[in-house]
Structures are given as C-alpha cells and as structure tokens.
Enzyme design. Structure first.
Site, PDB file in Angstrom:
ATOM      1  N   ASP A  13       0.853  -1.182   0.000  1.00 53.16           N
ATOM      2  CA  ASP A  13       0.000   0.000   0.000  1.00 53.16           C
ATOM      3  C   ASP A  13       0.895   1.239   0.000  1.00 53.16           C
ATOM      4  OD1 ASP A  13      -1.639   2.165   0.801  1.00 53.16           O
ATOM      5  OD2 ASP A  13      -2.905   0.870   2.029  1.00 53.16           O
ATOM      6  N   ILE A  14       0.676   2.118  -0.942  1.00 54.64           N
ATOM      7  CA  ILE A  14       1.525   3.311  -1.083  1.00 54.64           C
ATOM      8  C   ILE A  14       1.480   4.189   0.173  1.00 54.64           C
ATOM      9  CG2 ILE A  14      -0.226   4.811  -2.175  1.00 54.64           C
ATOM     10  CD1 ILE A  14       3.209   4.607  -3.675  1.00 54.64           C
ATOM     11  N   VAL A  36      -5.494   5.275  -5.524  1.00 56.45           N
ATOM     12  CA  VAL A  36      -4.326   5.793  -4.801  1.00 56.45           C
ATOM     13  C   VAL A  36      -4.638   7.173  -4.219  1.00 56.45           C
ATOM     14  CG1 VAL A  36      -1.976   6.653  -5.142  1.00 56.45           C
ATOM     15  CG2 VAL A  36      -2.661   4.474  -6.168  1.00 56.45           C
ATOM     16  N   ASP A  37      -5.249   8.007  -5.018  1.00 53.30           N
ATOM     17  CA  ASP A  37      -5.556   9.388  -4.621  1.00 53.30           C
ATOM     18  C   ASP A  37      -6.439   9.404  -3.365  1.00 53.30           C
ATOM     19  OD1 ASP A  37      -5.450  12.118  -4.981  1.00 53.30           O
ATOM     20  OD2 ASP A  37      -6.973  12.174  -6.556  1.00 53.30           O
ATOM     21  N   VAL A 128      -8.224   3.136 -12.472  1.00 52.17           N
ATOM     22  CA  VAL A 128      -9.409   3.729 -13.100  1.00 52.17           C
ATOM     23  C   VAL A 128      -9.105   4.241 -14.517  1.00 52.17           C
ATOM     24  CG1 VAL A 128     -11.034   5.668 -12.909  1.00 52.17           C
ATOM     25  CG2 VAL A 128     -10.471   4.306 -10.901  1.00 52.17           C
ATOM     26  N   TYR A 129      -7.873   4.680 -14.759  1.00 53.42           N
ATOM     27  CA  TYR A 129      -7.518   5.227 -16.073  1.00 53.42           C
ATOM     28  C   TYR A 129      -7.254   4.150 -17.132  1.00 53.42           C
ATOM     29  CZ  TYR A 129      -7.487  10.101 -14.442  1.00 53.42           C
ATOM     30  OH  TYR A 129      -7.835  11.346 -13.962  1.00 53.42           O
TER      31      TYR A 129
END
Ligand code: ADP
Length: 185
Positions: A13-14, A36-37, A128-129
């Site tokens: 996990d970042i 992530v955001d 998502v992208y």
C-alpha cells in the site's frame, strides 16, 4: 541511474511506505479521487488537500496538466512529501505512452529538486484510467531506469497493490538485466 540507486518493487500500500516522497496517481483537479488518490488523502489527512487547494488558488488555476507533477506536504503519511502526478487515460486509438513516461520523469525531477532520496511510485494510470498493466509496467520501469540517474536517489520503489501488477513490474525489472548486488530485491 547511478550505481548506488536501488530499483525495487514491493506488493503493498503506497500510504504505508516510509520514504521521503510518495507519488500520487492524482487527477488534474488535485482535489481528490479514488484509488491511490483517495487512499493518500484519507490516510494523509486534510493538510494535503489544503495545499492542493492553495495550488489551485495560486499557480495552477486550471489544475495540473496530464504528465506534469507537483509536490505538497505528506500530512500524516510516513513520508515527507506527496508528489502528485496526472496520468493519461488509456486510449486504444492514440498512443499516450509519452504522457505516462512524462509522469515518472517529472515526478523524479520534482523529487530531485526536493532532495528526496527515496521515492515510492504506484502504477500510474493502471487503475481507473484503464492502462493495461503490462504496458504500464514497461513504460514505468524503462522511464525510471533511464531518468533515475539524474537525482540524489538511493532507492526508487514501485509499490504494487495486487499480484498481477507486482508480476508485471517484477518481469520488467528482471528484463533490465543484471543489477549490482542488492538491487531489485
Ligand atoms: P489511475 O487513475 O491513474 O489509473 P488508480 O489509483 O485508479 O490510478 O490506480 C493506479 C494503480 O494503483 C492500480 O494498479 C491500483 O490497483 C493501485 N492502487 C490502488 N490503491 C492503492 C494503494 N493504496 N497503494 C498502492 N497502489 C494502489
């Protein structure tokens, strides 16, 4: 890449990385999102969003363009800075890989300006992208391997959330060929 720069990968996990800077797969609004955001703002707390809003009110009134990067505090994350970058949305019709490469190059440029020696990256655009993860890994690893030498970096770490992403990054890092002892563990 200097001989001393470690290129590493972990499944994780970042928001839990103890590094100088973590890279956020942001969107151009800089005002939060999912993936992530969402995790970075949730765990890092309101200080990060406050700095993002200040950037929007100041030098980035139209938001952060795709392929660019900008730093804020990391708030309560175990890091000093968050470097926000905006990945391109994947397109079958158009090759946008130069924009994805730019995310990594610009993030490294900002990290070097800050004096960050350890930097953690997520798989930008691979959520998502919609970027196919094998190709996202290829662009990410090649760009960071090529551009990482221009900074003060001790470790450049890819943080992959799931097994598939980890396998893709692992394969690309192995394809870079033999590394000095201790690298890519
Ligand atoms: P984008 O909008 O640029 O595609 P996302 O945040 O949707 O960005 O996803 C990017 C990648 O990060 C995906 O592979 C996703 O599985 C992964 N990811 C999601 N949450 C985390 C997290 N907390 N730490 C690390 N990677 C994450």
């Amino acid at each position: 890449m200097t001989p001393m720069t470690l290129l590493t990968r972990v499944r994780g996990d970042i928001t839990r990385q103890h590094v100088d800077a973590v890279v956020n797969a942001a969107n151009s609004s800089l005002l939060g999102g999912g993936g992530v955001d969402g995790a970075i703002h949730r765990v890092g707390g309101p200080e990060i969003l406050a700095e993002c809003r200040a950037l929007r009110a100041g030098r980035l009134p139209g938001g952060l363009p795709t392929g660019q990067a900008v730093a804020t505090t990391a708030g309560r994350l175990p890091a000093r800075w968050v470097i926000h970058t905006v990945g391109p949305v994947y397109s079958r019709a158009e090759d946008r890989s130069h924009l994805l490469a730019s995310c990594y190059r610009e993030s490294l440029r900002v990290a070097a300006e800050l004096g960050a020696e350890t930097v953690a990256f997520p798989a930008v655009s691979a959520g998502v992208y919609g970027w196919p993860v094998a190709d996202a890994a290829r662009v990410a690893v090649r760009t960071v391997a090529a551009a990482g030498g221009d900074g003060p970096f001790a470790e450049l770490r890819f943080v992959l959330f799931d097994d598939r992403a980890f396998a893709a990054f692992d394969a690309e890092l192995q394809a870079l060929g033999p590394q000095p002892p201790g690298e890519n563990r």
